[in-house]
Design a protein around this motif. Structure first.
Motif, mmCIF file in Angstrom:
data_model
loop_
_atom_site.group_PDB
_atom_site.id
_atom_site.type_symbol
_atom_site.label_atom_id
_atom_site.label_comp_id
_atom_site.label_asym_id
_atom_site.label_seq_id
_atom_site.Cartn_x
_atom_site.Cartn_y
_atom_site.Cartn_z
ATOM 1 N N LEU A 39 0.837 -1.189 0.000
ATOM 2 C CA LEU A 39 0.000 0.000 0.000
ATOM 3 C C LEU A 39 0.878 1.247 0.000
ATOM 4 C CD1 LEU A 39 -0.061 1.583 2.994
ATOM 5 C CD2 LEU A 39 -1.360 -0.427 3.620
ATOM 6 N N PRO A 40 0.372 2.408 -0.391
ATOM 7 C CA PRO A 40 -0.937 2.573 -1.004
ATOM 8 C C PRO A 40 -0.878 2.268 -2.499
ATOM 9 C CG PRO A 40 0.125 4.701 -0.820
ATOM 10 C CD PRO A 40 1.089 3.685 -0.272
ATOM 11 N N SER A 43 -0.643 5.508 -5.710
ATOM 12 C CA SER A 43 0.428 6.178 -6.448
ATOM 13 C C SER A 43 1.011 5.276 -7.528
ATOM 14 C CB SER A 43 1.527 6.591 -5.467
ATOM 15 O OG SER A 43 2.006 5.457 -4.779
ATOM 16 N N LYS A 44 0.426 4.109 -7.716
ATOM 17 C CA LYS A 44 1.035 3.144 -8.627
ATOM 18 C C LYS A 44 0.298 3.071 -9.967
ATOM 19 C CE LYS A 44 2.942 0.687 -4.719
ATOM 20 N NZ LYS A 44 2.494 1.677 -3.723
ATOM 21 N N SER A 45 0.947 2.436 -10.942
ATOM 22 C CA SER A 45 0.368 2.360 -12.285
ATOM 23 C C SER A 45 -0.700 1.275 -12.349
ATOM 24 C CB SER A 45 1.463 2.049 -13.300
ATOM 25 O OG SER A 45 1.967 0.756 -13.063
ATOM 26 N N PRO A 143 -6.878 14.581 -0.186
ATOM 27 C CA PRO A 143 -5.787 13.728 0.312
ATOM 28 C C PRO A 143 -5.519 13.826 1.811
ATOM 29 C CG PRO A 143 -4.927 15.513 -1.074
ATOM 30 C CD PRO A 143 -6.423 15.539 -1.211
ATOM 31 N N LEU A 144 -6.032 14.862 2.480
ATOM 32 C CA LEU A 144 -5.767 14.963 3.919
ATOM 33 C C LEU A 144 -6.718 14.105 4.750
ATOM 34 C CD1 LEU A 144 -5.050 18.775 4.149
ATOM 35 C CD2 LEU A 144 -3.428 16.933 4.597
ATOM 36 N N PRO A 147 -5.196 10.557 6.224
ATOM 37 C CA PRO A 147 -4.316 10.708 7.406
ATOM 38 C C PRO A 147 -5.037 11.278 8.620
ATOM 39 C CG PRO A 147 -3.586 12.120 5.568
ATOM 40 C CD PRO A 147 -4.623 11.201 5.021
ATOM 41 N N THR B 36 9.334 4.854 -5.814
ATOM 42 C CA THR B 36 7.928 5.239 -5.667
ATOM 43 C C THR B 36 6.943 4.079 -5.801
ATOM 44 O OG1 THR B 36 8.076 5.900 -7.989
ATOM 45 C CG2 THR B 36 8.219 7.642 -6.360
ATOM 46 N N ALA B 37 7.384 2.981 -6.451
ATOM 47 C CA ALA B 37 6.473 1.840 -6.598
ATOM 48 C C ALA B 37 6.204 1.187 -5.243
ATOM 49 C CB ALA B 37 7.050 0.802 -7.553
ATOM 50 N N ARG B 38 7.135 1.386 -4.302
ATOM 51 C CA ARG B 38 7.035 0.618 -3.066
ATOM 52 C C ARG B 38 6.931 1.512 -1.844
ATOM 53 N NH1 ARG B 38 11.496 -3.865 -4.945
ATOM 54 N NH2 ARG B 38 12.920 -2.092 -4.721
ATOM 55 N N LEU B 39 6.777 2.827 -2.065
ATOM 56 C CA LEU B 39 6.598 3.717 -0.922
ATOM 57 C C LEU B 39 5.199 3.549 -0.337
ATOM 58 C CD1 LEU B 39 4.576 6.354 -1.618
ATOM 59 C CD2 LEU B 39 6.552 7.041 -2.962
ATOM 60 N N PRO B 40 4.949 3.940 0.890
ATOM 61 C CA PRO B 40 5.962 4.379 1.835
ATOM 62 C C PRO B 40 6.627 3.180 2.515
ATOM 63 C CG PRO B 40 3.812 4.491 2.870
ATOM 64 C CD PRO B 40 3.590 3.959 1.476
ATOM 65 N N PRO B 147 1.376 14.640 4.591
ATOM 66 C CA PRO B 147 0.274 14.978 3.677
ATOM 67 C C PRO B 147 -0.014 16.473 3.587
ATOM 68 C CG PRO B 147 -0.495 13.632 5.548
ATOM 69 C CD PRO B 147 0.984 13.620 5.578
ATOM 70 N N GLU B 151 0.005 18.441 0.138
ATOM 71 C CA GLU B 151 -1.152 19.231 -0.286
ATOM 72 C C GLU B 151 -0.731 20.653 -0.654
ATOM 73 O OE1 GLU B 151 -3.904 18.779 -1.506
ATOM 74 O OE2 GLU B 151 -5.616 18.890 -0.145
ATOM 75 N N ASP B 266 7.958 3.828 -10.232
ATOM 76 C CA ASP B 266 6.579 3.785 -10.735
ATOM 77 C C ASP B 266 6.117 5.205 -10.943
ATOM 78 O OD1 ASP B 266 4.132 2.897 -11.620
ATOM 79 O OD2 ASP B 266 3.705 1.661 -9.895
ATOM 80 N N SER B 267 4.835 5.353 -11.122
ATOM 81 C CA SER B 267 4.174 6.628 -11.460
ATOM 82 C C SER B 267 5.025 7.857 -11.144
ATOM 83 C CB SER B 267 2.855 6.709 -10.691
ATOM 84 O OG SER B 267 2.254 7.953 -10.939
ATOM 85 N N GLU B 269 4.296 10.952 -12.126
ATOM 86 C CA GLU B 269 3.527 12.202 -12.269
ATOM 87 C C GLU B 269 3.625 13.074 -11.020
ATOM 88 O OE1 GLU B 269 0.273 14.795 -11.571
ATOM 89 O OE2 GLU B 269 0.345 12.822 -10.609
ATOM 90 N N ARG B 273 5.405 16.640 -10.479
ATOM 91 C CA ARG B 273 4.542 17.757 -10.115
ATOM 92 C C ARG B 273 5.020 18.438 -8.837
ATOM 93 N NH1 ARG B 273 -0.288 17.111 -7.247
ATOM 94 N NH2 ARG B 273 -0.274 14.884 -7.721
#
Lengths: 293, 293
Positions: A39-40, A43-45, A143-144, A147, B36-40, B147, B151, B266-267, B269, B273
């Motif tokens: 998880l999460p 953020s993945k494809s 997104p807040l 959490p 990023t594919a495996r965060l957090p 977060p 944000e 991974d992603s 974007e 950003r």
């Protein structure tokens, strides 16, 4: 033999869906898997999410003998429902279609608001499901809120302030687009814990749709085998943990005991600590499993 | 041949460390990897984190020819520094030890506060590093701050309110334990973006220690090859993107161009950003790589 319903989420937010399922199908046996190692999903494809979700679904069907799957995860429902349906030989229900159906039933103006995580909003899965039902949907990432729920601030002034900001931004955007929304869809399995606050802060008359409730209702309707699920006979493997809600002091005075087996792919500490808030009863010990990755 | 410094994080928060490194070693070449594919990493077990971190470190050393590694991730520094040091043949620096060293230099009372993510606090890595330097450390998890930064609410009234609550709880706990803290360590790579707010809201006279800055200083000290890094000769592979800060309107009037290659698993974007907020300049395109899992 009692029917086993497999319930899957990337984390433990999907326990709100399990909670709603238990209320409607108290005699079923439930196997819940939280893919906490990965998880999460948000953020993945799509490809990665589909691979993870299919592995999780196969565990529930092949290892836990689930005869029915509920994907209690908005991101996996949005991006991997087809892949899961192709990978397992049992009926699979996601959370998005039932949420959109409930919105359709609730809305008089035909305009609805959807709040969800960043990933769910970017997928536009709710907008597409609503459009198919001739609803206009305005989606907003909040997104807040996850959490804040995980911090336990479900009735906190900070959370109230954050929700006011998000709802004000939504109202301004709806106004700019000439929409007249009368329904608010909770497109994230964490948000049911904020329902009292959201109902209080939303524009007067707004109907709040909880996808968890809608999904549980849809699952109950899909079950024709209600006799089995209402069967008061002793069930299955005696080594399986049986939760009696009466023994834990939870307010479920009329509910019979329900068998729940919880699994996670990594660190179960947070799951065990926070899970009861989402499930409305103790989750008990969570078994650690390895799906690779 | 310019030295390549590999910088690794589970996400993109570690770009604050990269930013501090660039200021001190402007002539180095940098390869930054966000897994990023495996965060957090924060919710995962030590074994899983070590496996992920070692794969990431090996990519930077073997594929990007990094001759020096900075682990710009508090969780990986806390739980996997030894494993990484054993797995690669180059010097490896984490963020925790430098942060503790700076706290030691700053504190007069010998009592320090550490704010960090849930996972970093649970590891007690800062407490251990501080104790080794004869400091008493009180750690507090502040799970809403990441977060809020993501944000973009780095100067928002809600963030101010949340920080007040966290700092008040810390002060009460310090008082209860008979501590007299005069130093606040930012134990998360997202927190430097909240430094102005934290400095304003902390008890008067509190020294705020940014682990990103401390780590960059330690890295610069460890480099004996400063001549190479200050070499104004044309460098390396012309296909490598060279960022000229002057071309982007960033206020780095005296800084020479720095080579930065960014990779994600991974992603990309969100990385692209939000990354510029953390790096203080555009991150440019991020290359997608596959580490498995």
């Amino acid at each position: 033999m009692t029917t086993t319903i497999g319930v899957f989420d990337s984390g433990f937010g999907g326990l709100t869906v399990l909670r709603a399922l238990i209320q409607r199908l108290p005699r079923a046996r439930f196997a819940f898997l939280g893919d906490t190692a990965r998880l999460p999903y948000g953020s993945k494809s799509r490809r990665t999410i589909a691979r993870y979700a299919v592995q999780s679904a196969q565990f529930l069907v092949q290892e836990q003998q689930a005869e029915f799957l509920v994907i209690a995860c908005n991101t996996a429902s949005a991006l991997a429902l087809d892949a899961i349906q192709q990978a397992v030989p049992v009926p699979v229900l996601g959370v998005i279609e039932p949420g959109a159906q409930s919105a359709r039933a609730a809305s008089r103006t035909g305009d609805v608001l959807v709040i969800a995580t960043d990933a769910t909003v970017h997928s536009h899965a709710y907008a597409a499901a609503c459009q198919a039902l001739k609803l206009r949907a305005l989606e907003k990432a909040c997104p807040l809120l996850v959490p804040l729920v995980e911090e336990g601030w479900t009735a906190h002034p900070v959370t109230e302030q954050v929700i006011r900001i998000y709802l004000d931004e939504l109202a301004a955007e709806a106004n700019a687009q000439g929409l007249d929304p009368d329904t608010l869809v909770l497109g994230c399995t964490h948000y049911p814990l904020l329902r009292p606050l959201l109902e209080r802060l939303a524009t007067a008359g707004t109907r709040v749709i909880d996808s968890a409730e809608s999904t549980a209702e849809a699952a109950a309707r899909l079950f024709n085998d209600k006799t089995t699920l209402a069967d008061p006979q002793p069930r299955g493997d005696p080594s399986t943990r049986t939760l009696s809600p009466h023994a834990h002091g939870w307010d479920t005075s009329s509910a019979p005991p329900t068998e729940i087996r919880c699994f996670a792919t990594d660190s179960v500490e947070k799951f065990e600590r926070l899970g009861s808030r989402f499930l409305g009863r103790p989750v008990g010990p969570v078994a650690l499993i390895d799906l690779g990755g």
